[in-house]
Design a protein around this motif. Sequence first.
Motif, PDB file in Angstrom:
ATOM      1  N   GLU A   1      -8.255  -3.172  -2.628  1.00 22.23           N
ATOM      2  CA  GLU A   1      -7.397  -4.324  -2.363  1.00 22.23           C
ATOM      3  C   GLU A   1      -6.471  -4.023  -1.174  1.00 22.23           C
ATOM      4  N   LYS A   2      -6.328  -4.980  -0.291  1.00 16.85           N
ATOM      5  CA  LYS A   2      -5.465  -4.804   0.886  1.00 16.85           C
ATOM      6  C   LYS A   2      -3.985  -4.979   0.525  1.00 16.85           C
ATOM      7  N   GLU A   3      -3.687  -5.897  -0.395  1.00 16.48           N
ATOM      8  CA  GLU A   3      -2.297  -6.189  -0.747  1.00 16.48           C
ATOM      9  C   GLU A   3      -1.721  -5.100  -1.645  1.00 16.48           C
ATOM     10  N   VAL A   4      -0.575  -4.576  -1.226  1.00 11.69           N
ATOM     11  CA  VAL A   4       0.099  -3.495  -1.946  1.00 11.69           C
ATOM     12  C   VAL A   4       0.415  -3.906  -3.387  1.00 11.69           C
ATOM     13  N   GLU A   5       0.941  -5.115  -3.562  1.00 11.62           N
ATOM     14  CA  GLU A   5       1.338  -5.575  -4.893  1.00 11.62           C
ATOM     15  C   GLU A   5       0.154  -5.613  -5.858  1.00 11.62           C
ATOM     16  N   LYS A   6      -0.999  -6.014  -5.356  1.00 13.53           N
ATOM     17  CA  LYS A   6      -2.184  -6.085  -6.224  1.00 13.53           C
ATOM     18  C   LYS A   6      -2.690  -4.695  -6.592  1.00 13.53           C
TER      19      LYS A   6
END
Length: 163
Positions: free
Chosen positions: A20-25
């Motif tokens: 996943e690219k998004e840190v939060e995910k």
Amino acid sequence: MDWHARNANFNDLIKQLFHEKEVEKRAEAARQLGFLKDGRAVNLLCRALKIEEEPMVVNRIIEALGQIADGRATLRILEKLKEEIEKPEIELDKLKVIFIIESFAKIKDKRALEYVGHFLKSSDDKLRQLTENTFDEIEPDWRRIVEKARRERSIPDIFKVNM
């Protein structure tokens, strides 16, 4: 949740953690893996901990490893703790250290005491208290051991485990 659904969920979370690219995910995937308490995740989380650079994700991986409470994670988490100990106190990532110490309290691996003991003399009351609580969880008789051996050795030397 049946085994197939649980397995599919596990696999999806692992994919998110690594791709996943998004840190939060990625952070949420690590957190969810901890909630699963599935021992299969330990080695994968340890691998992710080694390569992950985002502090929020690193903290969630450490938290997840603590939730799973498997001693196989001890050495990888110790690497992160050693990195923090080597920093000047002003640069210390207190939040990461808290996650690490809390994880060790759940894992209950005596190998951690040598390094966690560094924070028994912390000027930060919260860190010192958390460290004492972790020592109580891992080695309930630690105060007597330290008192007896202190005349001869330092706290890290007392709890040093030869690996």
